[in-house]
Design a protein around this motif. Structure first.
Motif, PDB file in Angstrom:
ATOM      1  N   VAL A  53       5.652  18.305 -14.554  1.00 18.40           N
ATOM      2  CA  VAL A  53       5.932  18.986 -13.301  1.00 18.40           C
ATOM      3  C   VAL A  53       7.114  20.086 -13.236  1.00 18.40           C
ATOM      4  O   VAL A  53       8.309  20.612 -14.212  1.00 18.40           O
ATOM      5  CB  VAL A  53       6.786  17.534 -12.660  1.00 18.40           C
ATOM      6  CG1 VAL A  53       8.622  17.410 -13.549  1.00 18.40           C
ATOM      7  CG2 VAL A  53       7.653  18.400 -11.225  1.00 18.40           C
ATOM      8  N   ARG A  55       8.969  22.568 -11.098  1.00 23.26           N
ATOM      9  CA  ARG A  55       9.673  23.058 -10.510  1.00 23.26           C
ATOM     10  C   ARG A  55      10.263  24.474  -9.898  1.00 23.26           C
ATOM     11  O   ARG A  55      10.641  25.417 -11.243  1.00 23.26           O
ATOM     12  CB  ARG A  55      10.761  22.581  -9.881  1.00 23.26           C
ATOM     13  CG  ARG A  55      10.420  20.512  -9.913  1.00 23.26           C
ATOM     14  CD  ARG A  55      11.591  20.102  -9.886  1.00 23.26           C
ATOM     15  NE  ARG A  55      12.593  20.974  -8.195  1.00 23.26           N
ATOM     16  CZ  ARG A  55      11.778  20.439  -6.987  1.00 23.26           C
ATOM     17  NH1 ARG A  55      11.016  19.498  -6.763  1.00 23.26           N
ATOM     18  NH2 ARG A  55      12.452  20.610  -6.105  1.00 23.26           N
ATOM     19  N   SER A 377       5.992  15.545   1.471  1.00 18.59           N
ATOM     20  CA  SER A 377       5.023  15.653   0.505  1.00 18.59           C
ATOM     21  C   SER A 377       3.836  14.422   0.890  1.00 18.59           C
ATOM     22  O   SER A 377       3.742  13.628   1.257  1.00 18.59           O
ATOM     23  CB  SER A 377       5.725  14.900  -1.509  1.00 18.59           C
ATOM     24  OG  SER A 377       4.920  15.271  -2.017  1.00 18.59           O
ATOM     25  N   GLU A 430      13.145  18.018  -3.649  1.00 22.39           N
ATOM     26  CA  GLU A 430      11.863  17.760  -2.503  1.00 22.39           C
ATOM     27  C   GLU A 430      11.438  16.890  -3.395  1.00 22.39           C
ATOM     28  O   GLU A 430      10.750  16.953  -4.882  1.00 22.39           O
ATOM     29  CB  GLU A 430      11.007  18.804  -3.267  1.00 22.39           C
ATOM     30  CG  GLU A 430       9.142  19.145  -3.072  1.00 22.39           C
ATOM     31  CD  GLU A 430       8.766  20.146  -2.946  1.00 22.39           C
ATOM     32  OE1 GLU A 430       7.822  21.039  -1.722  1.00 22.39           O
ATOM     33  OE2 GLU A 430       7.959  20.504  -4.419  1.00 22.39           O
ATOM     34  N   ILE A 432       8.012  15.120  -5.004  1.00 19.12           N
ATOM     35  CA  ILE A 432       6.262  15.738  -5.777  1.00 19.12           C
ATOM     36  C   ILE A 432       6.274  14.080  -5.777  1.00 19.12           C
ATOM     37  O   ILE A 432       6.216  13.650  -6.516  1.00 19.12           O
ATOM     38  CB  ILE A 432       6.477  16.828  -6.996  1.00 19.12           C
ATOM     39  CG1 ILE A 432       7.291  17.269  -6.219  1.00 19.12           C
ATOM     40  CG2 ILE A 432       5.105  16.579  -7.174  1.00 19.12           C
ATOM     41  CD1 ILE A 432       7.450  18.659  -7.425  1.00 19.12           C
ATOM     42  N   HIS A 488      10.350  24.748  -4.352  1.00 16.18           N
ATOM     43  CA  HIS A 488       9.243  23.360  -4.553  1.00 16.18           C
ATOM     44  C   HIS A 488       8.511  23.637  -5.830  1.00 16.18           C
ATOM     45  O   HIS A 488       8.748  24.718  -6.939  1.00 16.18           O
ATOM     46  CB  HIS A 488       8.033  24.136  -3.750  1.00 16.18           C
ATOM     47  CG  HIS A 488       8.764  24.471  -2.176  1.00 16.18           C
ATOM     48  ND1 HIS A 488       8.865  23.523  -1.188  1.00 16.18           N
ATOM     49  CD2 HIS A 488       8.764  25.756  -1.209  1.00 16.18           C
ATOM     50  CE1 HIS A 488       8.792  23.524  -0.343  1.00 16.18           C
ATOM     51  NE2 HIS A 488       8.819  24.903   0.087  1.00 16.18           N
ATOM     52  N   SER A 490       5.018  21.389  -8.124  1.00 14.76           N
ATOM     53  CA  SER A 490       3.866  21.238  -8.132  1.00 14.76           C
ATOM     54  C   SER A 490       3.805  20.031  -9.560  1.00 14.76           C
ATOM     55  O   SER A 490       4.522  20.506 -10.808  1.00 14.76           O
ATOM     56  CB  SER A 490       3.044  22.134  -8.004  1.00 14.76           C
ATOM     57  OG  SER A 490       2.885  22.762  -9.496  1.00 14.76           O
TER      58      SER A 490
END
Ligand SMILES: [Fe+2]
Length: 501
Positions: A53, A55, A377, A430, A432, A488, A490
């Motif tokens: 992940v 960020r 999300s 956030e 995810i 944000h 992913s």
């Protein structure tokens, strides 16, 4: 852990689930760069959780004693947590943008920030200085074999996914030209990445890009729409790209004269409609070049301000868009300290569903969630498709405006909610969603988030079971330091930890 709900009896004053000083400390800079195996873990990291992940967010919020005027002006810092075989490896690195490198050397701000950070020396030192610092602080994606840090007003920066070292500005194999922007909110639909560039002005040009998995450009089209547009995010469906043109005006004079940042010169027009711009993704054949462009359609909705959309889908000749909507653009008074934000004086972000009828050009909207929320999300396979489960950062209290301290799951079919709260000491980022491999249920997977624990001034990476938030994190990974509130990120199934595990 204590949580608070609702209002004090009869007072109409929201009960605060947080302490302002606790919240403020999450905006301290993290000036060190780390890399280590995370050894301090509560619970168990799921063995099946494999991948990395990434960020992004503003990590540097002060220089030489001068604080940024707004956190959005903080230099981009990447955090990566790589999961493999029940273990996790942490890394953080600043993006070595040209501006960051120059300012590190100088030991002071050399660039004005878009959101009001000024160079030292007062307005005279800032007037007529329009140099832009590409601060690469908003999002990060791994696409086409490249790790890309994104900032909406300029080009991406490419980083080494193993070390997070900055390679260079990346023009996406010639898709972008120097000075062109690539928004921080791409949407990924199966094997396509769809993104946009905004060139605002008296009229605004929206350019849409579609890239395949290898990063090759497969479609690109540009459209001019009337008026100035401040657009941060968009949504897609199989047939459309949809943008919300918030009702704002732009008066650049205070920026030109060195009084304010460009972003502070955007003003909300209460009562003016939000315009919804619907752009066909696939022009049909027919014109001299074999492509007939279907017309761009602009529909009007009630006044409001949207930064982020959750998702959109087409169903029975209608388009549905789920978005976090504010009554107006949340702004600070010029010169005000953002850490003194009076949450109760600002309207909360709330979840709305917009229903677009292209046949009669009407929009209806309905509030889905009154609780203050942001950072939506969804399951990656449902982007642009009908979907059932939505995950958000949310306030711990059911009403009022407050920092995000909870993760909220909404079942859009049944209306059922689940809420996991880190209040009163924790502040979330956030969430995810990461699907479990070979899962058949939409919510079978994990939610990854960073939680700033103000009690210890450190952050935790948490892993929640998305099927059951009520049981709390299945793993809580205690980092050795805090991570300032980010924006944000992913997930990619590839493991980008140390080579020899
Ligand atoms: Fe965003």
């Amino acid at each position: 852990m204590q949580t608070f709900q609702g209002y004090k009896d009869g007072s109409k004053v929201p009960v605060e689930s947080y302490n302002r000083q606790d919240w403020q400390r999450g905006y301290e800079s993290l000036k060190q760069e780390f890399e280590y195996w995370i050894d301090d873990v509560e619970g168990e990291i799921p063995q099946e959780l494999q991948g990395t992940v990434f960020r992004n967010g503003p990590g540097l919020l002060d220089r030489n004693g001068q604080r940024v005027q707004h956190p959005f002006d903080g230099d981009g810092m990447i955090s990566a947590i790589a999961f493999q075989n029940g273990r996790a490896y942490f890394r953080n690195r600043y993006v070595r943008t040209q501006g960051f490198v120059e300012e590190e050397k100088a030991g002071k701000f050399l660039y004005r920030g878009v959101f009001g950070t000024q160079k030292p020396g007062g307005w005279l030192a800032n007037a007529f200085d329009f140099k832009l610092k590409n601060i690469a602080n908003t999002n990060i994606i791994y696409w086409g074999g490249k790790l890309l840090a994104l900032w909406e007003a300029a080009e991406p920066h490419r980083l080494d996914p193993h070390t997070l070292e900055t390679v260079r500005i990346d023009y996406l194999n010639g898709v972008l030209h120097p000075g062109e922007a690539f928004s921080a909110h791409p949407r990924i639909e199966k094997d396509r990445l769809i993104n946009f560039q905004i060139k605002p002005g008296l009229s605004t040009t929206i350019t849409i890009y579609e890239l395949d998995r290898s990063g090759k450009l497969v479609d690109r089209h540009a459209h001019s729409v009337p008026g100035f547009a401040f657009i941060h995010d968009f949504v897609i469906t199989p047939n459309y790209c949809i943008f919300f043109q918030n009702p704002v005006t732009y008066n650049p004079l205070p920026y030109i004269l060195g009084w304010q940042g460009a972003g502070e010169c955007v003003h909300f027009n209460p009562g003016h409609p939000t315009r919804i711009i619907v752009i066909p993704r696939h022009p049909v054949s027919g014109d001299s070049k074999g492509r007939e462009k279907k017309a761009v359609q602009i529909l009007e909705a009630e006044s409001g301000f949207v930064f982020h959309h959750a998702n959109a889908f087409e169903q029975e000749n209608k388009i549905y868009i789920d978005s976090i909507c504010y009554e107006s653009l949340p702004t600070l008074d010029p010169g005000a300290d953002y850490r003194q934000t009076d949450f109760e004086a600002l309207s909360p972000g709330q979840l709305w569903r917009f229903e677009l009828n292209l046949e009669n050009q009407t929009v209806r909207r309905q509030m889905l969630e009154t609780r203050c929320c942001e950072f939506p999300s969804v399951h990656p396979a449902n982007v642009g498709q009908p979907y059932r489960f939505l995950y958000l950062g949310a306030a711990s209290a059911a009403q009022g405006n407050a920092p995000l301290q909870a993760i909220l799951k909404i079942d859009l079919s049944s209306g059922e909610r689940q809420l996991w709260s880190a209040a009163p000491k924790g502040f979330v980022s956030e969430p995810i969603f990461v699907p479990r491999a070979n899962a058949t249920l939409e919510d079978d997977g994990w939610l990854l988030s960073l939680v700033y624990d103000s009690a210890r001034h450190r952050s935790d990476a948490i892993v929640l079971d998305a099927r059951d938030l009520n049981k709390g994190p299945v793993a809580r990974l205690h980092l050795q330091h805090h991570v300032p509130y980010g924006l944000h990120g992913s997930f990619t199934p590839q493991f980008f930890g140390p080579a020899n595990v």
